[in-house]
Design a protein around this motif. Structure first.
Motif, PDB file in Angstrom:
ATOM      1  N   ASN B 163      -1.947   7.007 -27.151  1.00  0.00           N
ATOM      2  CA  ASN B 163      -2.392   8.228 -28.584  1.00  0.00           C
ATOM      3  C   ASN B 163      -3.926   8.535 -27.217  1.00  0.00           C
ATOM      4  N   GLY B 164      -4.337   9.197 -26.934  1.00  0.00           N
ATOM      5  CA  GLY B 164      -5.623  10.122 -26.375  1.00  0.00           C
ATOM      6  C   GLY B 164      -5.508  10.987 -25.190  1.00  0.00           C
ATOM      7  N   GLN B 165      -6.818  11.523 -24.818  1.00  0.00           N
ATOM      8  CA  GLN B 165      -6.933  12.334 -23.786  1.00  0.00           C
ATOM      9  C   GLN B 165      -7.292  12.051 -22.969  1.00  0.00           C
ATOM     10  N   LYS B 166      -6.517  13.136 -21.524  1.00  0.00           N
ATOM     11  CA  LYS B 166      -7.058  13.282 -20.517  1.00  0.00           C
ATOM     12  C   LYS B 166      -7.078  14.738 -20.210  1.00  0.00           C
ATOM     13  N   ILE B 167      -7.903  14.375 -18.940  1.00  0.00           N
ATOM     14  CA  ILE B 167      -8.855  15.781 -18.668  1.00  0.00           C
ATOM     15  C   ILE B 167      -8.842  16.304 -17.009  1.00  0.00           C
ATOM     16  N   TRP B 168      -9.078  17.520 -16.234  1.00  0.00           N
ATOM     17  CA  TRP B 168      -8.953  17.519 -14.699  1.00  0.00           C
ATOM     18  C   TRP B 168      -7.772  17.068 -14.285  1.00  0.00           C
ATOM     19  N   THR B 169      -6.737  16.802 -15.202  1.00  0.00           N
ATOM     20  CA  THR B 169      -5.255  16.763 -14.314  1.00  0.00           C
ATOM     21  C   THR B 169      -4.550  18.027 -14.030  1.00  0.00           C
ATOM     22  N   SER B 170      -4.653  17.710 -11.763  1.00  0.00           N
ATOM     23  CA  SER B 170      -4.210  19.125 -11.807  1.00  0.00           C
ATOM     24  C   SER B 170      -3.178  19.523 -11.448  1.00  0.00           C
ATOM     25  N   GLY B 171      -2.388  20.565 -11.715  1.00  0.00           N
ATOM     26  CA  GLY B 171      -0.670  20.674 -11.949  1.00  0.00           C
ATOM     27  C   GLY B 171      -0.228  19.589 -13.157  1.00  0.00           C
ATOM     28  N   ALA B 172      -0.774  18.981 -13.846  1.00  0.00           N
ATOM     29  CA  ALA B 172       0.130  18.777 -15.028  1.00  0.00           C
ATOM     30  C   ALA B 172       0.968  19.451 -15.338  1.00  0.00           C
ATOM     31  N   HIS B 173       1.388  21.259 -15.388  1.00  0.00           N
ATOM     32  CA  HIS B 173       1.922  21.692 -15.746  1.00  0.00           C
ATOM     33  C   HIS B 173       3.036  21.899 -15.522  1.00  0.00           C
ATOM     34  N   TYR B 174       3.236  21.317 -14.039  1.00  0.00           N
ATOM     35  CA  TYR B 174       4.476  21.760 -13.452  1.00  0.00           C
ATOM     36  C   TYR B 174       4.771  20.488 -12.833  1.00  0.00           C
ATOM     37  N   SER B 175       3.921  19.293 -13.530  1.00  0.00           N
ATOM     38  CA  SER B 175       4.739  17.467 -13.091  1.00  0.00           C
ATOM     39  C   SER B 175       5.883  17.125 -14.083  1.00  0.00           C
ATOM     40  N   ASP B 176       6.921  15.741 -12.944  1.00  0.00           N
ATOM     41  CA  ASP B 176       7.840  15.752 -13.879  1.00  0.00           C
ATOM     42  C   ASP B 176       7.321  14.211 -14.177  1.00  0.00           C
ATOM     43  N   TYR B 177       6.411  13.414 -12.983  1.00  0.00           N
ATOM     44  CA  TYR B 177       5.961  12.718 -13.758  1.00  0.00           C
ATOM     45  C   TYR B 177       3.806  12.642 -13.527  1.00  0.00           C
ATOM     46  N   GLY B 178       3.763  11.316 -14.193  1.00  0.00           N
ATOM     47  CA  GLY B 178       2.463  11.144 -13.794  1.00  0.00           C
ATOM     48  C   GLY B 178       1.949   9.721 -14.207  1.00  0.00           C
ATOM     49  N   LEU B 179       0.966   9.298 -13.459  1.00  0.00           N
ATOM     50  CA  LEU B 179       0.350   7.979 -13.094  1.00  0.00           C
ATOM     51  C   LEU B 179      -1.155   7.726 -14.569  1.00  0.00           C
ATOM     52  N   LEU B 180      -1.068   6.893 -15.312  1.00  0.00           N
ATOM     53  CA  LEU B 180      -1.674   7.401 -16.569  1.00  0.00           C
ATOM     54  C   LEU B 180      -2.187   5.896 -16.136  1.00  0.00           C
ATOM     55  N   ILE B 181      -3.412   5.800 -16.939  1.00  0.00           N
ATOM     56  CA  ILE B 181      -4.354   4.281 -16.695  1.00  0.00           C
ATOM     57  C   ILE B 181      -4.844   4.658 -18.133  1.00  0.00           C
ATOM     58  N   THR B 182      -4.790   3.229 -18.815  1.00  0.00           N
ATOM     59  CA  THR B 182      -4.820   3.218 -20.594  1.00  0.00           C
ATOM     60  C   THR B 182      -6.062   2.315 -20.278  1.00  0.00           C
ATOM     61  N   ARG B 183      -6.347   1.858 -21.412  1.00  0.00           N
ATOM     62  CA  ARG B 183      -7.015   1.335 -22.133  1.00  0.00           C
ATOM     63  C   ARG B 183      -5.583   0.413 -23.431  1.00  0.00           C
ATOM     64  N   THR B 184      -5.531  -1.225 -23.060  1.00  0.00           N
ATOM     65  CA  THR B 184      -4.445  -1.478 -23.509  1.00  0.00           C
ATOM     66  C   THR B 184      -6.053  -3.117 -24.516  1.00  0.00           C
ATOM     67  N   ASP B 185      -6.702  -3.170 -24.318  1.00  0.00           N
ATOM     68  CA  ASP B 185      -7.377  -3.931 -24.863  1.00  0.00           C
ATOM     69  C   ASP B 185      -8.845  -3.577 -24.931  1.00  0.00           C
ATOM     70  N   PRO B 186      -9.869  -3.087 -25.678  1.00  0.00           N
ATOM     71  CA  PRO B 186     -11.241  -2.311 -26.030  1.00  0.00           C
ATOM     72  C   PRO B 186     -12.016  -3.934 -26.675  1.00  0.00           C
ATOM     73  N   ASN B 187     -11.464  -5.539 -25.983  1.00  0.00           N
ATOM     74  CA  ASN B 187     -12.049  -6.049 -26.893  1.00  0.00           C
ATOM     75  C   ASN B 187     -12.678  -7.200 -25.556  1.00  0.00           C
ATOM     76  N   VAL B 188     -12.647  -7.243 -24.662  1.00  0.00           N
ATOM     77  CA  VAL B 188     -12.905  -7.078 -23.067  1.00  0.00           C
ATOM     78  C   VAL B 188     -13.972  -6.121 -22.707  1.00  0.00           C
ATOM     79  N   PRO B 189     -14.433  -6.702 -21.946  1.00  0.00           N
ATOM     80  CA  PRO B 189     -15.865  -5.421 -20.584  1.00  0.00           C
ATOM     81  C   PRO B 189     -14.401  -4.516 -20.403  1.00  0.00           C
ATOM     82  N   LYS B 190     -15.191  -3.309 -20.350  1.00  0.00           N
ATOM     83  CA  LYS B 190     -14.379  -2.155 -20.033  1.00  0.00           C
ATOM     84  C   LYS B 190     -13.929  -1.886 -18.641  1.00  0.00           C
ATOM     85  N   HIS B 191     -14.134  -2.852 -17.697  1.00  0.00           N
ATOM     86  CA  HIS B 191     -12.902  -3.089 -16.170  1.00  0.00           C
ATOM     87  C   HIS B 191     -12.042  -3.790 -16.211  1.00  0.00           C
ATOM     88  N   LYS B 192     -11.937  -4.457 -17.104  1.00  0.00           N
ATOM     89  CA  LYS B 192     -11.066  -5.597 -17.555  1.00  0.00           C
ATOM     90  C   LYS B 192      -9.825  -5.104 -18.914  1.00  0.00           C
TER      91      LYS B 192
END
Lengths: 376, 414
Positions: B163-192
């Motif tokens: 759940n969420g939102q990405k922005i500035w995605t070039s070519g999303a409208h004609y893309s078949d696949y996407g490489l997606l980075i997400t937050r899986t643990d908000p309880n640890v410092p941001k990079h982790k």
């Protein structure tokens, strides 16, 4: 593509750097800066012994016969160390003029002495304000006697001989200008030292009164030769400028790492980082333009005039940019006589003018690019 | 010092040249030669369709993603061979624009972190242009600070719910696949607390909305995720290791040697050579010449900087950091050139249509587009930080959010 110096040339650069870091520390530069010597004689002798003065001079004339790529890497190190010796005037101007236009006898007389460190030479071109132009040359040559005044003449007060640009016609064309070789120790030559922005490379006024001279190259071909000499010197001096720019960047970087303010190294502040990043950008652009100039110079390519102007402009801008911002990064300490920053600032701004100012070379570059486009 | 190919390089170049000569879609040559900046537009065809056909043809002959291993759709070419191919592909390389993010960023990440099965399934189709990939990193709250991203991925059995939102995605409208980075643990410092996935862009709950840009064009998208399901098998790297995975992606973005960077200089030189003013040709004006000369030496400086990098590749060495200056120099130059060209046009410079008063509106378009060149792919400021820290070795900035759990970082300045 092999757009780089060879391993042997890089090795020569390392040797030159090692030699200069031992023989030309900032203390040695300051001896000349403070007026205690006109130039560093020991260093000059050492450069001759290392074979650096004659690196591009053919073996038959006492040089090492290596070539201009080798001279470029040495020039970079000379600029980096701010070497207080008449290297640019003797090697880039006088020796290049002799190699381009000298008779065998003239080459035999002067080139071996240059390579051995026994003769200092220069080019006497300017007559007061202004950029290189045949119209600005008033000094006359009647027969073999010169009359007139040249200033500023780089290293003119310590030079043994000069290549002098003189007026031999009055048609208003480039063909009015001819070159002459003058032994400055002879009669009819009056030498006056001038104060200048960068005392580690002296400037002088030379007054000729019926001074004895011999033609260098054919009559009326002087301006053509001067243009070629200036292009060649522009590339070589650009390497000095790039060496100076790199050193100024390093000094700024090192200081930013050492100096603590507000409880942290000042190099961790983005305001300081961005100054240094921009210095790196300008030095990198200049280096790449210089490499192209080196290629054109060493192969005597048709592209040399354009490449030389680009190297000259880019390296001048980079050295000025790095030298002034090195002072800025140092803050107040950078404005003291004790710190070395001002020596680079002086050198950067003096070398920006010596072969003609940036605006002169900008004008030349656009002319040359248009000519190329018109030919294409 | 020379500009010559080695015998092997020359043979490779001849082979590439011969193939391009025989196979390139010459009917688009004129249009491709004209477009120098921004997205390519073709009169009678869609760039994606023409690009796909060209890419497929290349793939069949072994010229697509040629530096990739053969089993994944390439030909195992060396880095210098890839550069030579780009030079020979020339203007037709513009047709590969829709595939560049896949080739330069998504593909290398799948290659580094995907399973063997995934690599064999996805990479050859990515290489041949049959399937297009996009990269879903930036968010409204995480641009330069990518690690500040907020799109959530929550584990549910063998799946992840996004759940969420990405922005500035070039070519999303004609893309078949996407490489997606997400937050899986908000309880640890941001990079982790980050984890990387790839997903089918046609998955239920993915919504692509085009963004109308400041230059009135639409090239980027927002992508919304509402309860999108991704199987755990499509995770790239360990849970919580997404930041390191993303560095692989971004490193590849910045390693593109010999990339064609528009500076605007050739257009400007031609414009000034032909523009007649009351005092004669613009190029005869000393003020104009001075500006042109400064831009000329920046342009040649960039060119020869890339030649130095190519020379390193040719010797089998890793290029130095010099190439990091490219976009920083070109972006600002483009903006300055556009501004100055319009200044020379005077009051008519404000007109944007093609007319005799303005140079076919190209500088006006350049002006409106140039701000994005100084932002996309790393802002000027981020690039300066990178040069200062990674090239010059200056210390990193003090980061107040470094050791703070992500959900304790303030979200508003006031």
């Amino acid at each position: 593509m092999n757009f780089d110096f060879s391993d042997e040339q890089k090795q020569m650069r390392d040797e030159a750097r090692k030699f200069l870091s031992e023989q030309c520390p900032p203390k040695a530069v300051r001896t000349v800066l403070d007026g205690k010597a006109a130039y560093d004689r020991d260093l000059w002798r050492g450069l001759a012994e290392m074979g650096f003065l004659g690196v591009a001079i053919p073996e038959q004339f006492g040089g090492a016969g290596a070539g201009h790529l080798e001279l470029c890497v040495i020039a970079e190190e000379m600029g980096r160390a701010l070497a207080p010796v008449p290297f640019s005037s003797t090697v880039y101007l006088a020796a290049e003029a002799l190699m381009l236009a000298g008779s065998d006898a003239q080459k035999q007389k002067w080139l071996p002495k240059i390579a051995a460190g026994e003769a200092i030479g220069t080019l006497a071109l300017f007559e007061g304000k202004g950029n290189p132009s045949p119209k600005a040359i008033k000094l006359t040559a009647a027969g073999a006697a010169l009359n007139g005044t040249k200033k500023p003449v780089p290293d003119g007060a310590i030079a043994d001989f000069a290549v002098v640009a003189a007026r031999t016609g009055s048609t208003g064309r480039d063909a009015d200008i001819s070159l002459f070789l003058v032994d400055l120790k002879g009669s009819g030559v009056e030498v006056k030292e001038l104060t200048n922005l960068d005392p580690t490379r002296g400037q002088a006024e030379l007054t000729f009164t019926n001074a004895k001279a011999e033609p260098l190259g054919a009559t009326g071909e002087g301006w053509g030769i001067i243009t070629q000499v200036l292009d060649r010197a522009a590339v070589l001096l650009a390497f000095e400028q790039v060496g100076g720019a790199d050193r100024a960047l390093e000094m700024g970087r090192d200081y930013a790492l050492d100096r603590i303010a507000f409880g942290r190294p000042i190099g961790s502040f983005q305001a300081v980082k961005h100054i240094l990043a921009d210095m790196y950008v300008s030095a990198t652009l200049a280096r790449s333009n210089c490499y192209y100039g080196a290629w054109a110079l060493s192969t005597n390519a048709a592209e040399l005039p354009e490449a030389a102007a680009a190297a000259r402009i880019s390296a001048t801008q980079a050295f000025q940019h790095c030298a002034k911002n090195n002072i800025q990064v140092h803050g107040g300490m950078g404005f003291t006589w004790e710190f070395d920053c001002h020596m680079y600032y002086r050198r950067a701004n003096a070398t920006a003018l010596g072969l003609g100012s940036v605006s002169y070379w900008e004008d030349a570059l656009i002319d040359r690019m248009r000519k190329k486009n018109a030919a294409a | 010092m020379n500009f010559d190919d080695t015998p092997e390089e020359a043979a490779f170049r001849a082979e590439a040249r011969k193939w391009v000569e025989a196979n390139a879609p010459k009917e688009y040559e004129a249009e491709l030669s004209r477009s120098s900046l921004g997205r390519i537009r073709l009169e009678k065809a869609e760039i994606v369709d023409v690009g796909k056909a060209w890419q497929k043809k290349k793939a069949e002959a072994g010229w697509a993603c040629l530096h990739w291993p053969k089993e994944y759709g390439g030909r195992g070419a060396s880095p210098i061979e890839k550069v030579i191919w780009q030079q020979e592909e020339g203007i037709y390389g513009k047709l590969t624009q829709p595939f560049q993010i896949g080739e330069g960023m998504c593909g290398p990440t799948v290659m580094a972190y995907g399973s063997e099965e995934h690599k064999r399934r996805y990479l050859p189709k990515l290489a041949s242009g049959e399937e297009i990939w996009c990269q879903l990193f930036s968010e409204p709250a995480g641009g330069s600070d990518v690690a500040g991203l907020r799109t959530r991925a929550e584990k549910q059995g063998d799946n992840w719910i996004i759940n969420g939102q990405k922005i500035w995605t070039s070519g999303a409208h004609y893309s078949d696949y996407g490489l997606l980075i997400t937050r899986t643990d908000p309880n640890v410092p941001k990079h982790k607390g980050l984890t990387m996935f790839f997903l089918d862009m046609k998955s239920k709950g993915v919504e692509v909305r085009p963004i109308k840009q400041a230059n009135s064009m639409q090239e980027f998208n927002e992508v919304y995720f509402t309860d999108v399901v991704i199987p755990d098998s499509q995770r790239l790297g360990a849970v919580g290791d997404g930041w390191n995975v993303s560095l692989t992606t971004l490193m590849n973005e910045r390693m593109s040697i010999g990339a064609r960077l528009a500076t605007g200089f050739p257009e400007m030189f031609e414009f000034c050579s032909n523009l007649m003013t009351e005092d004669g040709l613009a190029i005869d004006d000393p003020a104009v010449r001075s500006k042109l000369a400064s831009w000329a030496v920046k342009t040649s400086g960039l060119k020869y900087t890339s030649y130095r990098a190519i020379s390193s590749l040719s010797k089998g060495e890793r290029p130095g950091p010099e190439n990091s200056i490219g976009k920083l120099v070109a972006g600002t130059m483009l903006q300055d050139i556009a501004t100055y060209a319009m200044d020379l046009e005077g009051a008519a410079g404000a007109l944007t249509g093609a007319s005799e008063e303005v140079a076919s509106g190209q500088f006006q378009q350049m002006l409106l587009t140039s701000p994005s060149m100084r932002i996309a792919g790393g802002t000027d400021e981020i690039l300066r930080n990178i040069i200062a820290e990674r090239v010059l070795g200056l210390p990193g900035d003090i980061r107040v959010d470094k050791d703070v759990p992500f959900n304790k970082i303030p979200t508003k300045g006031r």
